[in-house]
Design a protein around this motif. Structure first.
Motif, PDB file in Angstrom:
ATOM      1  N   GLY A 167       0.846  -1.188   0.000  1.00  0.00           N
ATOM      2  CA  GLY A 167       0.000   0.000   0.000  1.00  0.00           C
ATOM      3  C   GLY A 167       0.873   1.227   0.000  1.00  0.00           C
ATOM      4  O   GLY A 167       2.005   1.205   0.500  1.00  0.00           O
ATOM      5  N   THR A 168       0.383   2.308  -0.582  1.00  0.00           N
ATOM      6  CA  THR A 168       1.166   3.545  -0.617  1.00  0.00           C
ATOM      7  C   THR A 168       0.277   4.757  -0.391  1.00  0.00           C
ATOM      8  O   THR A 168      -0.852   4.819  -0.884  1.00  0.00           O
ATOM      9  N   LEU A 169       0.771   5.681   0.374  1.00  0.00           N
ATOM     10  CA  LEU A 169       0.143   6.986   0.553  1.00  0.00           C
ATOM     11  C   LEU A 169       0.863   7.940  -0.381  1.00  0.00           C
ATOM     12  O   LEU A 169       2.082   8.091  -0.284  1.00  0.00           O
ATOM     13  N   MET A 170       0.141   8.559  -1.305  1.00  0.00           N
ATOM     14  CA  MET A 170       0.804   9.305  -2.374  1.00  0.00           C
ATOM     15  C   MET A 170       0.020  10.534  -2.798  1.00  0.00           C
ATOM     16  O   MET A 170      -1.131  10.734  -2.399  1.00  0.00           O
ATOM     17  N   GLN A 171       0.655  11.348  -3.625  1.00  0.00           N
ATOM     18  CA  GLN A 171      -0.017  12.453  -4.298  1.00  0.00           C
ATOM     19  C   GLN A 171       0.666  12.719  -5.637  1.00  0.00           C
ATOM     20  O   GLN A 171       1.802  12.305  -5.865  1.00  0.00           O
ATOM     21  N   GLN A 172      -0.078  13.400  -6.538  1.00  0.00           N
ATOM     22  CA  GLN A 172       0.421  13.770  -7.859  1.00  0.00           C
ATOM     23  C   GLN A 172       0.276  15.272  -8.047  1.00  0.00           C
ATOM     24  O   GLN A 172      -0.677  15.879  -7.548  1.00  0.00           O
ATOM     25  N   PHE A 173       1.214  15.877  -8.786  1.00  0.00           N
ATOM     26  CA  PHE A 173       1.093  17.298  -9.092  1.00  0.00           C
ATOM     27  C   PHE A 173       1.810  17.598 -10.402  1.00  0.00           C
ATOM     28  O   PHE A 173       2.635  16.811 -10.888  1.00  0.00           O
ATOM     29  N   ASP A 174       1.487  18.734 -10.967  1.00  0.00           N
ATOM     30  CA  ASP A 174       2.013  19.150 -12.269  1.00  0.00           C
ATOM     31  C   ASP A 174       3.518  19.386 -12.197  1.00  0.00           C
ATOM     32  O   ASP A 174       4.036  19.936 -11.228  1.00  0.00           O
ATOM     33  N   ALA A 175       4.214  18.992 -13.246  1.00  0.00           N
ATOM     34  CA  ALA A 175       5.676  19.114 -13.271  1.00  0.00           C
ATOM     35  C   ALA A 175       6.172  20.453 -13.808  1.00  0.00           C
ATOM     36  O   ALA A 175       7.376  20.728 -13.756  1.00  0.00           O
ATOM     37  N   LYS A 176       5.287  21.301 -14.324  1.00  0.00           N
ATOM     38  CA  LYS A 176       5.734  22.460 -15.099  1.00  0.00           C
ATOM     39  C   LYS A 176       6.601  23.437 -14.311  1.00  0.00           C
ATOM     40  O   LYS A 176       7.459  24.106 -14.903  1.00  0.00           O
ATOM     41  N   ASN A 177       6.411  23.542 -13.017  1.00  0.00           N
ATOM     42  CA  ASN A 177       7.226  24.472 -12.226  1.00  0.00           C
ATOM     43  C   ASN A 177       8.619  23.930 -11.912  1.00  0.00           C
ATOM     44  O   ASN A 177       9.446  24.642 -11.336  1.00  0.00           O
ATOM     45  N   TYR A 178       8.882  22.691 -12.306  1.00  0.00           N
ATOM     46  CA  TYR A 178      10.134  22.050 -11.912  1.00  0.00           C
ATOM     47  C   TYR A 178      10.954  21.541 -13.096  1.00  0.00           C
ATOM     48  O   TYR A 178      11.981  20.879 -12.900  1.00  0.00           O
ATOM     49  N   LEU A 179      10.528  21.842 -14.304  1.00  0.00           N
ATOM     50  CA  LEU A 179      11.206  21.337 -15.495  1.00  0.00           C
ATOM     51  C   LEU A 179      12.662  21.786 -15.537  1.00  0.00           C
ATOM     52  O   LEU A 179      12.990  22.950 -15.297  1.00  0.00           O
ATOM     53  N   GLY A 180      13.542  20.856 -15.847  1.00  0.00           N
ATOM     54  CA  GLY A 180      14.962  21.166 -15.948  1.00  0.00           C
ATOM     55  C   GLY A 180      15.681  21.263 -14.620  1.00  0.00           C
ATOM     56  O   GLY A 180      16.871  21.585 -14.586  1.00  0.00           O
ATOM     57  N   LYS A 181      14.991  20.946 -13.518  1.00  0.00           N
ATOM     58  CA  LYS A 181      15.590  21.076 -12.192  1.00  0.00           C
ATOM     59  C   LYS A 181      15.862  19.694 -11.594  1.00  0.00           C
ATOM     60  O   LYS A 181      15.275  18.704 -11.995  1.00  0.00           O
ATOM     61  N   ARG A 182      16.762  19.660 -10.660  1.00  0.00           N
ATOM     62  CA  ARG A 182      16.996  18.458  -9.863  1.00  0.00           C
ATOM     63  C   ARG A 182      16.263  18.647  -8.540  1.00  0.00           C
ATOM     64  O   ARG A 182      16.556  19.586  -7.785  1.00  0.00           O
ATOM     65  N   MET A 183      15.290  17.760  -8.254  1.00  0.00           N
ATOM     66  CA  MET A 183      14.420  17.938  -7.105  1.00  0.00           C
ATOM     67  C   MET A 183      14.612  16.802  -6.098  1.00  0.00           C
ATOM     68  O   MET A 183      14.843  15.655  -6.459  1.00  0.00           O
ATOM     69  N   ARG A 184      14.490  17.175  -4.839  1.00  0.00           N
ATOM     70  CA  ARG A 184      14.632  16.199  -3.750  1.00  0.00           C
ATOM     71  C   ARG A 184      13.337  16.136  -2.937  1.00  0.00           C
ATOM     72  O   ARG A 184      12.868  17.134  -2.406  1.00  0.00           O
ATOM     73  N   PHE A 185      12.745  14.932  -2.873  1.00  0.00           N
ATOM     74  CA  PHE A 185      11.622  14.662  -1.981  1.00  0.00           C
ATOM     75  C   PHE A 185      12.198  13.967  -0.758  1.00  0.00           C
ATOM     76  O   PHE A 185      12.783  12.894  -0.868  1.00  0.00           O
TER      77      PHE A 185
END
Length: 295
Positions: free
Chosen positions: A169-187
């Motif tokens: 089972g997983t607790l999750m969410q989804q969101f638009d990628a447009k504000n993060y394009l070309g970036k290296r992101m850390r969750f």
């Protein structure tokens, strides 16, 4: 070296958690980690996003908040237990984090916990449960076990019987990628576990408009098992220009319970390595082996 740094941070946070009621300073923690205090401070700040002193102060106050709610200890005794010079100094620091003085926090939060109904996944804004057997897992806000602030979220298997090998089972969410394009992101976030029979971990996935996989990490090769106190974990992915959707969450396979708190989603420099499982390669020998079949 980057994987070594994550191991050092995990061990250092574990050391801090086990010694919260003692005097903790940069010299002591860096010495335990085997680094100079300047190098350790830089690594900790870079990978965790806060200084060791800030982390220790926050965790001492969070632990003090737990005692306020779950014991009858005097506020002065709690303040002294966590190394504050006076009740006044403790009150100032506590109010700075929780917006309430300790006595008022104790009264209001105990009343809130007694009167509140259980929060379920449908009431955790922005999050949902999915997986191979979502009906066997339950998510809830926990007001009594938390890393920072006033509550954490928990995910546990509630179905009777033993799970099969593929169940999660997983607790999750989804969101638009447009504000993060070309970036290296850390969750990133802090995780605590209890009797996890399979494994658990954070996960992060990048999809394009056709739902093609562009990046993925689920901590499968550095997963968490069993019972563990709070520690810091992270997934780091590059967000390609063609990305459309970002998915983040925490997954639990098998039985047990996991808590998640104090999450961040932030851009990091290119000197922070990605954790994409697709970049994981096997360590091959540097030369052909035993070509004559004589060994």
């Amino acid at each position: 070296m980057p994987s070594l740094y994550y191991e050092v941070i995990h061990k250092s946070i574990d050391f801090i958690e086990r010694h919260l009621d003692e005097e903790l300073n940069l010299d002591r923690i860096a010495r335990e980690a085997g680094f100079s205090k300047f190098h350790f401070h830089r690594i900790f700040q870079k990978y965790v996003g806060k200084s060791p002193a800030e982390y220790i102060r926050t965790r001492k106050l969070s632990s003090a908040a737990y005692l306020l709610l779950n014991s009858e200890e005097r506020i002065l005794d709690i303040a002294v237990h966590y190394g504050f010079e006076s009740q006044e100094a403790f009150t100032r620091a506590f109010k700075g984090l929780y917006a309430l003085p300790p006595a008022e926090y104790r009264a209001q939060m105990k009343l809130l916990i007694q009167e509140s109904e259980e929060f379920t996944m449908s009431e955790i804004k922005g999050w949902l449960i999915t997986g191979t057997a979502p009906g066997n897992y339950k998510a809830a806000l926990d007001m009594q076990i938390y890393h920072k602030g006033r509550n954490s979220v928990s995910l546990e298997r509630t179905a009777d019987g033993s799970p099969d090998d593929s169940e999660f089972g997983t607790l999750m969410q989804q969101f638009d990628a447009k504000n993060y394009l070309g970036k290296r992101m850390r969750f990133a976030g802090f995780i605590r576990t209890s009797e996890v029979t399979g494994w658990c971990g954070l996960w992060m996935r990048i999809d394009d408009k056709l739902q093609n996989l562009l990046g993925f990490d689920n901590m499968q090769y550095r997963n968490i098992k069993g019972t563990n106190d709070w520690n810091y974990y992270a997934c780091v992915l590059d967000i390609p220009e063609e990305a459309d959707c970002i998915n983040i969450g925490i997954l639990l396979t098998g039985s047990g319970k996991v808590w998640l708190d104090d999450c961040t989603f932030e851009e990091v420099g290119m000197d922070i390595p990605v954790t994409d499982v697709r970049t994981r390669t096997q360590n091959f020998p540097l030369e052909p082996q035993n070509l004559k079949f004589e060994a």
